[in-house]
Design a protein around this motif. Structure first.
Motif, mmCIF file in Angstrom:
data_model
loop_
_atom_site.group_PDB
_atom_site.id
_atom_site.type_symbol
_atom_site.label_atom_id
_atom_site.label_comp_id
_atom_site.label_asym_id
_atom_site.label_seq_id
_atom_site.Cartn_x
_atom_site.Cartn_y
_atom_site.Cartn_z
ATOM 1 N N ILE A 213 39.736 41.447 40.816
ATOM 2 C CA ILE A 213 39.294 40.051 40.755
ATOM 3 C C ILE A 213 39.952 39.157 41.807
ATOM 4 O O ILE A 213 39.815 37.940 41.749
ATOM 5 N N ASP A 214 40.650 39.721 42.791
ATOM 6 C CA ASP A 214 41.221 38.911 43.880
ATOM 7 C C ASP A 214 40.101 38.297 44.713
ATOM 8 O O ASP A 214 39.135 38.968 45.063
ATOM 9 N N SER A 215 40.245 37.034 45.064
ATOM 10 C CA SER A 215 39.210 36.348 45.832
ATOM 11 C C SER A 215 39.389 36.485 47.342
ATOM 12 O O SER A 215 38.500 36.137 48.102
ATOM 13 N N HIS A 216 40.538 36.996 47.780
ATOM 14 C CA HIS A 216 40.811 37.166 49.201
ATOM 15 C C HIS A 216 41.180 38.613 49.483
ATOM 16 O O HIS A 216 41.808 39.261 48.651
ATOM 17 N N PRO A 217 40.830 39.110 50.678
ATOM 18 C CA PRO A 217 41.295 40.452 51.049
ATOM 19 C C PRO A 217 42.813 40.443 51.203
ATOM 20 O O PRO A 217 43.409 39.382 51.435
ATOM 21 N N PRO A 218 43.451 41.604 51.091
ATOM 22 C CA PRO A 218 44.908 41.647 51.288
ATOM 23 C C PRO A 218 45.279 41.180 52.697
ATOM 24 O O PRO A 218 44.551 41.427 53.667
ATOM 25 N N SER A 219 46.409 40.517 52.809
ATOM 26 C CA SER A 219 46.829 39.966 54.105
ATOM 27 C C SER A 219 47.018 41.039 55.160
ATOM 28 O O SER A 219 46.681 40.815 56.331
ATOM 29 N N ALA B 142 34.365 37.963 42.994
ATOM 30 C CA ALA B 142 35.537 38.141 43.844
ATOM 31 C C ALA B 142 35.204 38.982 45.065
ATOM 32 O O ALA B 142 35.642 38.683 46.179
ATOM 33 N N ALA B 143 34.402 40.030 44.876
ATOM 34 C CA ALA B 143 34.012 40.874 46.013
ATOM 35 C C ALA B 143 33.217 40.058 47.022
ATOM 36 O O ALA B 143 33.423 40.188 48.240
ATOM 37 N N SER B 144 32.322 39.202 46.535
ATOM 38 C CA SER B 144 31.558 38.335 47.441
ATOM 39 C C SER B 144 32.482 37.375 48.158
ATOM 40 O O SER B 144 32.346 37.137 49.359
ATOM 41 N N SER B 145 33.429 36.815 47.424
ATOM 42 C CA SER B 145 34.376 35.886 48.016
ATOM 43 C C SER B 145 35.211 36.563 49.105
ATOM 44 O O SER B 145 35.458 35.974 50.165
ATOM 45 N N ARG B 146 35.641 37.799 48.864
ATOM 46 C CA ARG B 146 36.420 38.533 49.878
ATOM 47 C C ARG B 146 35.589 38.723 51.141
ATOM 48 O O ARG B 146 36.102 38.606 52.249
ATOM 49 N N GLU B 147 34.305 39.017 50.969
ATOM 50 C CA GLU B 147 33.428 39.188 52.141
ATOM 51 C C GLU B 147 33.284 37.861 52.895
ATOM 52 O O GLU B 147 33.306 37.832 54.117
ATOM 53 N N PHE B 148 33.160 36.756 52.164
ATOM 54 C CA PHE B 148 33.080 35.441 52.812
ATOM 55 C C PHE B 148 34.365 35.139 53.576
ATOM 56 O O PHE B 148 34.330 34.562 54.670
ATOM 57 N N GLU B 149 35.498 35.512 53.022
ATOM 58 C CA GLU B 149 36.780 35.307 53.695
ATOM 59 C C GLU B 149 36.853 36.124 54.989
ATOM 60 O O GLU B 149 37.375 35.646 55.999
ATOM 61 N N ASP C 65 42.379 43.668 60.809
ATOM 62 C CA ASP C 65 41.043 43.296 61.286
ATOM 63 C C ASP C 65 41.107 42.264 62.402
ATOM 64 O O ASP C 65 40.356 42.337 63.383
ATOM 65 N N LEU C 66 42.005 41.299 62.271
ATOM 66 C CA LEU C 66 42.108 40.256 63.293
ATOM 67 C C LEU C 66 42.756 40.757 64.577
ATOM 68 O O LEU C 66 42.400 40.300 65.668
ATOM 69 N N ILE C 67 43.678 41.694 64.471
ATOM 70 C CA ILE C 67 44.251 42.298 65.684
ATOM 71 C C ILE C 67 43.142 42.984 66.472
ATOM 72 O O ILE C 67 43.038 42.843 67.695
ATOM 73 N N GLY D 274 56.982 46.464 47.487
ATOM 74 C CA GLY D 274 56.640 47.292 48.639
ATOM 75 C C GLY D 274 55.185 47.722 48.706
ATOM 76 O O GLY D 274 54.774 48.376 49.644
ATOM 77 N N TYR D 275 54.385 47.338 47.727
ATOM 78 C CA TYR D 275 52.974 47.735 47.716
ATOM 79 C C TYR D 275 52.083 46.563 48.070
ATOM 80 O O TYR D 275 52.346 45.434 47.709
ATOM 81 N N SER D 276 51.030 46.872 48.780
ATOM 82 C CA SER D 276 50.008 45.883 49.065
ATOM 83 C C SER D 276 48.723 46.391 48.430
ATOM 84 O O SER D 276 48.275 47.492 48.715
ATOM 85 N N HIS D 277 48.173 45.618 47.559
ATOM 86 C CA HIS D 277 46.982 46.081 46.862
ATOM 87 C C HIS D 277 46.024 44.918 46.624
ATOM 88 O O HIS D 277 46.412 43.755 46.703
ATOM 89 N N THR D 278 44.791 45.254 46.328
ATOM 90 C CA THR D 278 43.795 44.252 45.982
ATOM 91 C C THR D 278 43.375 44.496 44.543
ATOM 92 O O THR D 278 42.992 45.596 44.186
#
Length: 107
Positions: A65-71, A13-20, A77-79, A58-62
């Motif tokens: 085992i999440d495959s994507h970073p939090p939105s 999942a950590a690798s997948s988040r980096e790929f995302e 990052d995109l801003i 109201g919480y945003s968390h990762t």
């Protein structure tokens, strides 16, 4: 055996988040080269972050085992990336895109 499986899934999942993250940067670069407003395009992740927070009280968390970073992280990052990755960074690409678009619109 369950612990090893959990560790493997966490590593994957950590690798997948980096790929995302890499895909997000490549996507914003391609959007900029196609003359799209990259700041405006980041709104998708802002909205996804709002939905995620709403669904998680109201919480945003990762999760481990999440495959994507939090939105909301992707949005931030995109801003930042949109400051340099925008149509102004690729004037030659935009000229080509604009000329091709005019050609096809005029038939």
């Amino acid at each position: 055996m369950g612990g090893l499986t959990t560790l493997r899934r966490g590593y994957e999942a950590a690798s997948s988040r980096e790929f995302e993250r890499e895909a997000d940067i490549l996507g914003i670069k391609l959007a900029a080269m196609a003359c799209y407003d990259t700041k405006r395009g980041t709104d998708v992740f802002r909205r996804l972050g709002e939905i995620s927070k709403k669904n998680n009280n109201g919480y945003s968390h990762t999760s481990f085992i999440d495959s994507h970073p939090p939105s909301d992280e992707r949005y931030r990052d995109l801003i930042i990336a949109s400051e340099t990755e925008n149509a102004n960074a690729y004037p030659n690409c935009c000229a080509v895109v604009n000329n091709r678009t005019k050609k096809y619109l005029l038939f």
